[in-house]
Write a protein that holds these residues in place. Structure first.
Motif, mmCIF file in Angstrom:
data_model
loop_
_atom_site.group_PDB
_atom_site.id
_atom_site.type_symbol
_atom_site.label_atom_id
_atom_site.label_comp_id
_atom_site.label_asym_id
_atom_site.label_seq_id
_atom_site.Cartn_x
_atom_site.Cartn_y
_atom_site.Cartn_z
ATOM 1 N N GLN A 80 -6.204 5.645 5.023
ATOM 2 C CA GLN A 80 -6.781 4.683 5.962
ATOM 3 C C GLN A 80 -6.707 5.194 7.399
ATOM 4 O O GLN A 80 -7.643 5.031 8.177
ATOM 5 C CB GLN A 80 -6.050 3.330 5.854
ATOM 6 N N ILE A 81 -5.584 5.836 7.741
ATOM 7 C CA ILE A 81 -5.428 6.395 9.087
ATOM 8 C C ILE A 81 -6.437 7.522 9.309
ATOM 9 O O ILE A 81 -7.051 7.631 10.378
ATOM 10 C CB ILE A 81 -3.993 6.904 9.307
ATOM 11 N N ALA A 82 -6.616 8.359 8.278
ATOM 12 C CA ALA A 82 -7.552 9.490 8.390
ATOM 13 C C ALA A 82 -8.984 9.017 8.610
ATOM 14 O O ALA A 82 -9.789 9.712 9.229
ATOM 15 C CB ALA A 82 -7.464 10.366 7.144
ATOM 16 N N MET A 98 0.851 -1.206 0.000
ATOM 17 C CA MET A 98 0.000 0.000 0.000
ATOM 18 C C MET A 98 0.879 1.246 0.000
ATOM 19 O O MET A 98 1.865 1.320 0.720
ATOM 20 C CB MET A 98 -0.906 0.000 1.238
ATOM 21 N N SER A 99 0.550 2.220 -0.835
ATOM 22 C CA SER A 99 1.330 3.450 -0.937
ATOM 23 C C SER A 99 1.164 4.308 0.309
ATOM 24 O O SER A 99 0.256 4.098 1.116
ATOM 25 C CB SER A 99 0.879 4.248 -2.157
ATOM 26 N N ASN A 100 2.076 5.293 0.465
ATOM 27 C CA ASN A 100 1.987 6.209 1.598
ATOM 28 C C ASN A 100 0.660 6.957 1.611
ATOM 29 O O ASN A 100 0.065 7.184 2.666
ATOM 30 C CB ASN A 100 3.144 7.211 1.557
ATOM 31 N N GLY A 101 0.204 7.348 0.414
ATOM 32 C CA GLY A 101 -1.085 8.037 0.330
ATOM 33 C C GLY A 101 -2.227 7.160 0.787
ATOM 34 O O GLY A 101 -3.154 7.619 1.468
ATOM 35 N N GLY A 102 -2.164 5.863 0.414
ATOM 36 C CA GLY A 102 -3.205 4.921 0.827
ATOM 37 C C GLY A 102 -3.210 4.702 2.323
ATOM 38 O O GLY A 102 -4.270 4.631 2.954
ATOM 39 N N ILE A 103 -2.008 4.633 2.925
ATOM 40 C CA ILE A 103 -1.900 4.457 4.378
ATOM 41 C C ILE A 103 -2.451 5.676 5.099
ATOM 42 O O ILE A 103 -3.199 5.564 6.073
ATOM 43 C CB ILE A 103 -0.433 4.201 4.777
ATOM 44 N N GLN A 104 -2.078 6.859 4.607
ATOM 45 C CA GLN A 104 -2.563 8.098 5.223
ATOM 46 C C GLN A 104 -4.082 8.199 5.139
ATOM 47 O O GLN A 104 -4.741 8.665 6.076
ATOM 48 C CB GLN A 104 -1.916 9.307 4.551
ATOM 49 N N ALA A 163 -10.961 7.200 18.774
ATOM 50 C CA ALA A 163 -10.805 6.027 19.650
ATOM 51 C C ALA A 163 -9.953 4.967 18.975
ATOM 52 O O ALA A 163 -9.067 4.362 19.600
ATOM 53 C CB ALA A 163 -12.174 5.461 20.021
ATOM 54 N N GLU A 164 -10.189 4.740 17.689
ATOM 55 C CA GLU A 164 -9.415 3.733 16.945
ATOM 56 C C GLU A 164 -7.962 4.165 16.784
ATOM 57 O O GLU A 164 -7.046 3.329 16.816
ATOM 58 C CB GLU A 164 -10.071 3.486 15.591
ATOM 59 N N LYS A 165 -7.733 5.467 16.626
ATOM 60 C CA LYS A 165 -6.356 5.963 16.541
ATOM 61 C C LYS A 165 -5.626 5.751 17.864
ATOM 62 O O LYS A 165 -4.438 5.391 17.890
ATOM 63 C CB LYS A 165 -6.355 7.445 16.165
ATOM 64 N N LEU A 166 -6.324 5.973 18.969
ATOM 65 C CA LEU A 166 -5.724 5.736 20.292
ATOM 66 C C LEU A 166 -5.401 4.260 20.490
ATOM 67 O O LEU A 166 -4.355 3.910 21.047
ATOM 68 C CB LEU A 166 -6.672 6.218 21.401
ATOM 69 N N ILE A 167 -6.307 3.400 20.028
ATOM 70 C CA ILE A 167 -6.070 1.964 20.128
ATOM 71 C C ILE A 167 -4.833 1.577 19.321
ATOM 72 O O ILE A 167 -3.959 0.840 19.803
ATOM 73 C CB ILE A 167 -7.307 1.175 19.636
ATOM 74 N N ALA A 168 -4.741 2.097 18.098
ATOM 75 C CA ALA A 168 -3.586 1.801 17.243
ATOM 76 C C ALA A 168 -2.288 2.290 17.882
ATOM 77 O O ALA A 168 -1.267 1.589 17.856
ATOM 78 C CB ALA A 168 -3.777 2.444 15.871
ATOM 79 N N LEU A 169 -2.330 3.479 18.485
ATOM 80 C CA LEU A 169 -1.141 4.032 19.132
ATOM 81 C C LEU A 169 -0.734 3.182 20.337
ATOM 82 O O LEU A 169 0.461 2.915 20.547
ATOM 83 C CB LEU A 169 -1.411 5.471 19.556
ATOM 84 N N ASN A 170 -1.708 2.760 21.127
ATOM 85 C CA ASN A 170 -1.416 1.912 22.283
ATOM 86 C C ASN A 170 -0.805 0.577 21.869
ATOM 87 O O ASN A 170 0.139 0.098 22.494
ATOM 88 C CB ASN A 170 -2.694 1.672 23.098
#
Length: 288
Positions: free
Chosen positions: A9-11, A1-7, A16-23
């Protein structure tokens, strides 16, 4: 997956899901550090029980929440955060979620610190505090207080949210007298208290986290790139230097064309102009 695609998906992830991913990411890095160097990263980020140690690493009042003692510890915390976060974010925005979560972390940490320094002989089983439980509990108790009669599915039964909140608070209260992670249990209760008070105050129209929002916005604005100021659009006017009617007419027509181009820029931006229009405007500016 390209950097744009990853960004992208993260966006798409909720806060809450971002916090879970960070943890989860911190948990994996901490495990890798322990395996390769025999030393846990949490040493510099856990919340110590001693006030003097805490003064030496004040950031630990927040950072302790990103580290966990093992797989079971992080698994149940993240499961609870996911489901409580979904309910919360159906009611409020990400900023209010951050308020409740991190204020729960901070209050839970302060309760831990105060407890160890007021009752040092009673709470001698823990050396430091780690885990997201205080923040997770704050979010859970907030939704249980704000919409207590909302029913949720637990296995094969529908039960009201306030039953869920009461269960977790009672579990912590019951286990305190029997020792083992007493400081952690008290931190949970600190988070629960924050979540309850926040929801009750919000009912009365008071957002006790508004100051925290301003602080958070101020911090995030420091890392945002500054927008370049655009040069103001210049209206070009031609001086009437002749009495000749035809020349007068030509100049007025030219000015009308300039005004039309400037109007187009104000509505659609400079890039909407054709090459001819750009050249015309450039030449008109040079002639003035």
């Amino acid at each position: 997956m390209s950097n744009g695609g990853i960004q992208y998906q993260i966006a798409r992830l909720s806060i809450a899901e971002k916090l879970i991913a960070l943890n989860v990411l911190v948990f994996l890095l901490d495990g890798l550090s322990t395996a390769l160097m025999g030393h846990s990263l949490s040493t510099w980020f856990q919340l110590p029980k001693d006030f003097l140690e805490f003064i030496g690493q004040p950031w630990s009042l927040v950072t302790y929440s990103f580290f966990h003692a093992g797989f079971t510890h992080i698994f149940w915390n993240m499961i609870m955060l996911y489901f409580a976060g979904r309910i919360f974010l159906n009611l409020f925005d990400a900023k209010k979620f951050i308020n409740v979560y991190f204020l729960g972390v901070i209050v839970g940490g302060l309760v831990f610190l105060l407890s160890y320094n007021i009752f040092p002989t009673l709470l001698n089983t823990n050396t430091a505090l780690i885990g997201a439980s205080a923040g997770v509990t704050a979010v859970l108790i907030f939704v249980c207080t704000y919409i207590p009669n909302q029913e949720v599915r637990v296995f094969f039964f529908n039960i009201k949210l306030w039953y869920v909140g009461a269960f977790f608070v009672l579990m912590d209260l019951i286990q305190i007298p029997y020792g083992g992670n007493i400081g952690g249990r008290l931190a949970h209760l600190g988070g629960a208290f924050l979540g309850y008070i926040y929801a009750r105050q919000l009912f009365m129209g008071n957002d006790i986290g508004s100051g925290f929002t301003k602080l958070w916005d101020g911090i995030t604005n420091l890392f945002k790139p500054k927008e370049k100021k655009r040069a103001p659009l210049r209206t070009v006017y031609k001086r009437n230097t002749t009495a000749d009617g035809k020349t007068d007419y030509d100049k007025q027509a030219k000015q009308r064309k300039i005004d039309g181009i400037l109007d187009k820029i104000s509505k659609s931006g400079y890039e909407s102009l054709s090459k001819e229009e750009k050249d015309f405007l450039f030449k008109a500016g040079k002639e003035d």
